[in-house]
Design a protein around this motif. Structure first.
Motif, PDB file in Angstrom:
ATOM      1  N   ALA A  17      47.913  21.635  17.978  1.00  0.00           N
ATOM      2  CA  ALA A  17      48.858  20.617  18.444  1.00  0.00           C
ATOM      3  C   ALA A  17      49.096  19.560  17.367  1.00  0.00           C
ATOM      4  N   THR A  18      48.022  19.138  16.713  1.00  0.00           N
ATOM      5  CA  THR A  18      48.141  18.134  15.655  1.00  0.00           C
ATOM      6  C   THR A  18      48.994  18.656  14.506  1.00  0.00           C
ATOM      7  N   TYR A  19      48.780  19.907  14.109  1.00  0.00           N
ATOM      8  CA  TYR A  19      49.564  20.498  13.021  1.00  0.00           C
ATOM      9  C   TYR A  19      51.045  20.571  13.392  1.00  0.00           C
ATOM     10  N   ILE A  20      51.324  21.021  14.608  1.00  0.00           N
ATOM     11  CA  ILE A  20      52.723  21.184  15.026  1.00  0.00           C
ATOM     12  C   ILE A  20      53.419  19.832  15.123  1.00  0.00           C
ATOM     13  N   TYR A  21      52.755  18.840  15.727  1.00  0.00           N
ATOM     14  CA  TYR A  21      53.370  17.518  15.854  1.00  0.00           C
ATOM     15  C   TYR A  21      53.625  16.902  14.475  1.00  0.00           C
ATOM     16  N   THR A  22      52.662  17.073  13.567  1.00  0.00           N
ATOM     17  CA  THR A  22      52.833  16.531  12.218  1.00  0.00           C
ATOM     18  C   THR A  22      53.968  17.241  11.485  1.00  0.00           C
ATOM     19  N   SER A  23      54.031  18.561  11.611  1.00  0.00           N
ATOM     20  CA  SER A  23      55.084  19.326  10.955  1.00  0.00           C
ATOM     21  C   SER A  23      56.453  18.964  11.512  1.00  0.00           C
ATOM     22  N   THR A  24      56.531  18.807  12.838  1.00  0.00           N
ATOM     23  CA  THR A  24      57.807  18.453  13.462  1.00  0.00           C
ATOM     24  C   THR A  24      58.262  17.067  13.029  1.00  0.00           C
ATOM     25  N   ALA A  25      57.313  16.122  12.970  1.00  0.00           N
ATOM     26  CA  ALA A  25      57.653  14.771  12.522  1.00  0.00           C
ATOM     27  C   ALA A  25      58.125  14.780  11.068  1.00  0.00           C
ATOM     28  N   THR A  26      57.475  15.587  10.229  1.00  0.00           N
ATOM     29  CA  THR A  26      57.883  15.702   8.830  1.00  0.00           C
ATOM     30  C   THR A  26      59.285  16.300   8.715  1.00  0.00           C
ATOM     31  N   PHE A  27      59.537  17.344   9.515  1.00  0.00           N
ATOM     32  CA  PHE A  27      60.854  17.996   9.487  1.00  0.00           C
ATOM     33  C   PHE A  27      61.941  17.041   9.973  1.00  0.00           C
TER      34      PHE A  27
END
Length: 281
Positions: A17-27
């Motif tokens: 979840a942390t990886y996905i949220y961070t990746s989505t925020a970066t995108f």
């Protein structure tokens, strides 16, 4: 110290979840920075309308959702009540986001069918039922827990409804139905309508509905097969991605209208605002 298999699985899901949220925020940040010039050109030069207000909410609400999700993922929290409150806030904003981004394309389908009010009423009724079903299922009583493993932050649902897949099944069917309506209309008028704005409108609709159908289908399987945390994260990813796609497409449609008006003077810019649509022009 030894941990149970369930604790290890929950910790992995929280890390995911942390990886996905961070990746989505970066995108989202990267997309915003890359389109900053186009963004402000549209905001400053386009006429104020309901569609522009719809765009602003769809474009900037993900910022609030991502802040909530990142706070929930990175902040140590042992209070299940606070965890549930944060999840409900995030889910509520995501649902608003899904409704606003889908509303763009409901109005576009309405425009393609020459503003058929019966069709619009039918689409809004079906979409309302689908949205309510998602809200009811996401608001169902669930138990939240945190990982006992040191260094693992965030919280997850330790129990949830087994029928959470049903709203996404309805959502996928709804998206498929709208895509079929768009294809039928484009087949009916492809020989008589070569308007560039019309072509862009059709292409955008089909692409968006295809994405919505694929995301919803993916969420059906994850809801049935994966742990609750994976479900929540992928649901959030669907709504945020579709919102970004809807906002980018609206700017592209407006830019196409500006270009055609400047080159021929025959295209009315209100077409991109859906306030005075004439797709057969």
């Amino acid at each position: 110290m030894e941990y149970s298999t369930g604790d290890v699985a929950a910790a992995r899901s929280l890390q995911f979840a942390t990886y996905i949220y961070t990746s989505t925020a970066t995108f989202w940040t990267y997309d915003y920075v890359c389109s900053l010039h186009e963004e402000w050109t549209f905001l400053l030069r386009s006429n104020w309308s309901k569609m522009k207000g719809l765009y602003i909410v769809t474009r900037y609400l993900p910022f609030v959702v991502l802040i909530t999700d990142l706070y929930m993922s990175f902040t140590p929290n042992g209070n299940p009540s606070k965890c549930r409150m944060l999840v409900n806030i995030s889910s509520g904003f995501e649902m608003i986001l899904a409704i606003f981004s889908a509303f763009f394309f409901i109005l576009r389908t309405y425009a393609l069918w020459n503003k058929n009010r019966i069709l619009l009423a039918t689409l809004l009724g079906i979409f309302f039922v689908t949205s309510v079903s998602i809200i009811v299922d996401t608001a169902v009583s669930a138990t939240y827990a945190t990982s006992p493993i040191p260094g693992i932050t965030g919280c997850y649902q330790s129990s949830a409804s087994n029928q959470i897949f049903i709203p996404f099944l309805l959502f996928s069917v709804f998206g498929l139905g709208l895509m079929i309506l768009t294809l039928i209309r484009s087949i009916q008028s492809w020989r008589t309508n070569s308007n560039r704005l019309y072509v862009v409108l059709v292409n955008h609709n089909i692409f968006y509905y295809a994405c919505a159908f694929l995301f919803s289908t993916m969420n059906i399987f994850t809801s049935l097969l994966l742990q609750d945390t994976y479900r929540t994260v992928l649901n959030s990813f669907q709504f945020l991605t579709l919102a970004i796609v809807a906002a980018r497409m609206h700017i592209h449609l407006w830019q196409t209208g500006q270009h055609l008006r400047g080159s021929s003077g025959l295209v009315h810019i209100p077409l991109t605002d859906m306030s005075s649509v004439n797709v057969t022009a």
